[in-house]
Write a protein that holds these residues in place. Structure first.
Motif, PDB file in Angstrom:
ATOM      1  N   UNK A  37      -9.958   3.235  10.603  1.00  0.00           N
ATOM      2  CA  UNK A  37     -10.020   3.595   9.190  1.00  0.00           C
ATOM      3  C   UNK A  37      -8.918   2.862   8.441  1.00  0.00           C
ATOM      4  N   UNK A  38      -9.277   2.201   7.357  1.00  0.00           N
ATOM      5  CA  UNK A  38      -8.294   1.485   6.554  1.00  0.00           C
ATOM      6  C   UNK A  38      -7.400   2.493   5.839  1.00  0.00           C
ATOM      7  N   UNK A  39      -6.099   2.379   6.074  1.00  0.00           N
ATOM      8  CA  UNK A  39      -5.102   3.209   5.395  1.00  0.00           C
ATOM      9  C   UNK A  39      -4.173   2.244   4.664  1.00  0.00           C
ATOM     10  N   UNK A  40      -4.203   2.304   3.344  1.00  0.00           N
ATOM     11  CA  UNK A  40      -3.416   1.377   2.534  1.00  0.00           C
ATOM     12  C   UNK A  40      -1.925   1.553   2.778  1.00  0.00           C
ATOM     13  N   UNK A  41      -1.225   0.428   2.900  1.00  0.00           N
ATOM     14  CA  UNK A  41       0.229   0.456   3.042  1.00  0.00           C
ATOM     15  C   UNK A  41       0.901   0.923   1.753  1.00  0.00           C
ATOM     16  N   UNK A  42       0.158   0.905   0.654  1.00  0.00           N
ATOM     17  CA  UNK A  42       0.706   1.370  -0.618  1.00  0.00           C
ATOM     18  C   UNK A  42       0.847   2.893  -0.669  1.00  0.00           C
ATOM     19  N   UNK A  43       0.114   3.594   0.188  1.00  0.00           N
ATOM     20  CA  UNK A  43       0.192   5.061   0.215  1.00  0.00           C
ATOM     21  C   UNK A  43       1.549   5.505   0.742  1.00  0.00           C
ATOM     22  N   UNK A  44       2.061   6.594   0.179  1.00  0.00           N
ATOM     23  CA  UNK A  44       3.305   7.171   0.710  1.00  0.00           C
ATOM     24  C   UNK A  44       2.967   7.986   1.958  1.00  0.00           C
ATOM     25  N   UNK A  45       3.963   8.610   2.556  1.00  0.00           N
ATOM     26  CA  UNK A  45       3.762   9.366   3.800  1.00  0.00           C
ATOM     27  C   UNK A  45       2.700  10.441   3.670  1.00  0.00           C
ATOM     28  N   UNK A  46       2.772  11.236   2.597  1.00  0.00           N
ATOM     29  CA  UNK A  46       1.764  12.280   2.375  1.00  0.00           C
ATOM     30  C   UNK A  46       0.391  11.659   2.168  1.00  0.00           C
ATOM     31  N   UNK A  47       0.344  10.561   1.436  1.00  0.00           N
ATOM     32  CA  UNK A  47      -0.927   9.894   1.175  1.00  0.00           C
ATOM     33  C   UNK A  47      -1.591   9.404   2.450  1.00  0.00           C
ATOM     34  N   UNK A  48      -0.790   8.803   3.329  1.00  0.00           N
ATOM     35  CA  UNK A  48      -1.340   8.313   4.596  1.00  0.00           C
ATOM     36  C   UNK A  48      -1.857   9.463   5.450  1.00  0.00           C
ATOM     37  N   UNK A  49      -1.140  10.577   5.411  1.00  0.00           N
ATOM     38  CA  UNK A  49      -1.542  11.740   6.204  1.00  0.00           C
ATOM     39  C   UNK A  49      -2.801  12.401   5.636  1.00  0.00           C
ATOM     40  N   UNK A  50      -2.871  12.523   4.325  1.00  0.00           N
ATOM     41  CA  UNK A  50      -3.963  13.242   3.678  1.00  0.00           C
ATOM     42  C   UNK A  50      -5.205  12.391   3.404  1.00  0.00           C
ATOM     43  N   UNK A  51      -5.042  11.082   3.377  1.00  0.00           N
ATOM     44  CA  UNK A  51      -6.142  10.207   2.974  1.00  0.00           C
ATOM     45  C   UNK A  51      -7.461  10.465   3.707  1.00  0.00           C
ATOM     46  N   UNK A 100      -0.951  10.968  -7.012  1.00  0.00           N
ATOM     47  CA  UNK A 100       0.497  11.015  -6.754  1.00  0.00           C
ATOM     48  C   UNK A 100       0.849  10.681  -5.310  1.00  0.00           C
ATOM     49  N   UNK A 101       0.010   9.899  -4.651  1.00  0.00           N
ATOM     50  CA  UNK A 101       0.210   9.644  -3.226  1.00  0.00           C
ATOM     51  C   UNK A 101       0.548   8.199  -2.909  1.00  0.00           C
ATOM     52  N   UNK A 102       1.114   7.493  -3.897  1.00  0.00           N
ATOM     53  CA  UNK A 102       1.457   6.092  -3.686  1.00  0.00           C
ATOM     54  C   UNK A 102       2.956   5.880  -3.803  1.00  0.00           C
ATOM     55  N   UNK A 103       3.441   4.904  -3.064  1.00  0.00           N
ATOM     56  CA  UNK A 103       4.831   4.485  -3.211  1.00  0.00           C
ATOM     57  C   UNK A 103       5.000   3.887  -4.604  1.00  0.00           C
ATOM     58  N   UNK A 104       6.225   3.819  -5.059  1.00  0.00           N
ATOM     59  CA  UNK A 104       6.488   3.208  -6.369  1.00  0.00           C
ATOM     60  C   UNK A 104       6.498   1.688  -6.287  1.00  0.00           C
ATOM     61  N   UNK A 105       6.963   1.176  -5.148  1.00  0.00           N
ATOM     62  CA  UNK A 105       7.093  -0.274  -4.984  1.00  0.00           C
ATOM     63  C   UNK A 105       6.558  -0.708  -3.631  1.00  0.00           C
ATOM     64  N   UNK A 106       6.282  -2.015  -3.549  1.00  0.00           N
ATOM     65  CA  UNK A 106       5.870  -2.616  -2.286  1.00  0.00           C
ATOM     66  C   UNK A 106       6.553  -3.968  -2.156  1.00  0.00           C
ATOM     67  N   UNK A 107       6.650  -4.449  -0.940  1.00  0.00           N
ATOM     68  CA  UNK A 107       7.251  -5.746  -0.688  1.00  0.00           C
ATOM     69  C   UNK A 107       6.148  -6.799  -0.707  1.00  0.00           C
ATOM     70  N   UNK A 108       6.289  -7.796  -1.581  1.00  0.00           N
ATOM     71  CA  UNK A 108       5.312  -8.867  -1.680  1.00  0.00           C
ATOM     72  C   UNK A 108       6.063 -10.186  -1.788  1.00  0.00           C
ATOM     73  N   UNK A 109       5.817 -11.080  -0.826  1.00  0.00           N
ATOM     74  CA  UNK A 109       6.510 -12.373  -0.779  1.00  0.00           C
ATOM     75  C   UNK A 109       8.022 -12.188  -0.830  1.00  0.00           C
ATOM     76  N   UNK A 110       8.513 -11.272  -0.004  1.00  0.00           N
ATOM     77  CA  UNK A 110       9.939 -10.950   0.102  1.00  0.00           C
ATOM     78  C   UNK A 110      10.556 -10.430  -1.196  1.00  0.00           C
ATOM     79  N   UNK A 111       9.732  -9.922  -2.099  1.00  0.00           N
ATOM     80  CA  UNK A 111      10.211  -9.325  -3.345  1.00  0.00           C
ATOM     81  C   UNK A 111       9.668  -7.914  -3.467  1.00  0.00           C
ATOM     82  N   UNK A 112      10.483  -7.042  -3.990  1.00  0.00           N
ATOM     83  CA  UNK A 112      10.035  -5.680  -4.255  1.00  0.00           C
ATOM     84  C   UNK A 112       9.365  -5.649  -5.629  1.00  0.00           C
ATOM     85  N   UNK A 113       8.086  -5.271  -5.654  1.00  0.00           N
ATOM     86  CA  UNK A 113       7.337  -5.218  -6.916  1.00  0.00           C
ATOM     87  C   UNK A 113       6.719  -3.842  -7.097  1.00  0.00           C
TER      88      UNK A 113
END
Length: 170
Positions: free
Chosen positions: A28-42, A64-77
């Motif tokens: 099952x695809x679990x987005x890396x953008x999801x926070x801990x609760x999001x990954x668990x509940x998805x 409300x189940x996503x992280x605020x930022x993600x790492x993309x090309x070694x940058x936090x966006x």
């Protein structure tokens, strides 16, 4: 909002079977953008949307189940504010199309691409696919099960906001 032309109890049952298969196989695809609760509940939230909701109910439950930022090309966006909508639409539609492929194979019907959601700026390649028939539902099903995006691009232009899906035709 998507309009899924063949979303009925039979389609929902098959969608659930496909979801359970992915959960059992741990594919099952679990987005890396999801926070801990999001990954668990998805998985449960997706199951509930398939059983009695749609892509919008899934998007609302993921709000409300996503992280605020993600790492993309070694940058936090910053993660886009509509990340919940993008994920919900893509994944609900994916399971819907998988179910429709199975129904086409079982019922001896054809699959046709249609615009299931109006989009502001439709892509030319998406518009060109509307009305085309999928000649190999088994191949499309395999592409979707394997998350093979190159294979999918050949058959149905995908990606955020394509608005395309498939329908059963006699």
């Amino acid at each position: 909002m998507f309009f899924f032309r063949n979303l009925d109890e039979k389609t929902r049952r098959i969608m659930l079977e496909e979801l359970e298969m992915d959960i059992d196989k741990r594919t099952l695809y679990i987005s890396e953008r999801l926070n801990g609760d999001g990954k668990k509940e998805y998985p449960n939230l997706l199951r509930e949307a398939i059983e009695s909701g749609n892509e919008q109910t899934l998007a609302n439950s993921l709000k409300d189940m996503f992280n605020e930022k993600e790492l993309r090309k070694n940058k936090s966006v910053k993660i886009p504010r509509n990340a919940n909508i993008i994920l919900a639409e893509g994944e609900f539609n994916k399971f819907y199309i998988r179910a429709i492929c199975i129904r086409a194979l079982e019922e001896g019907k054809k699959l046709r691409i249609y615009r299931a959601k109006e989009v502001k700026k439709p892509r030319n390649e998406s518009n060109a696919k509307i009305g085309e028939f999928i000649t190999d539902p088994q191949k499309l099903l395999s592409c979707l099960r394997d998350n093979n995006f190159e294979c999918l691009q050949e058959m149905v232009p995908t990606g955020p906001n394509s608005g395309l899906s498939v329908e059963l035709v006699d």
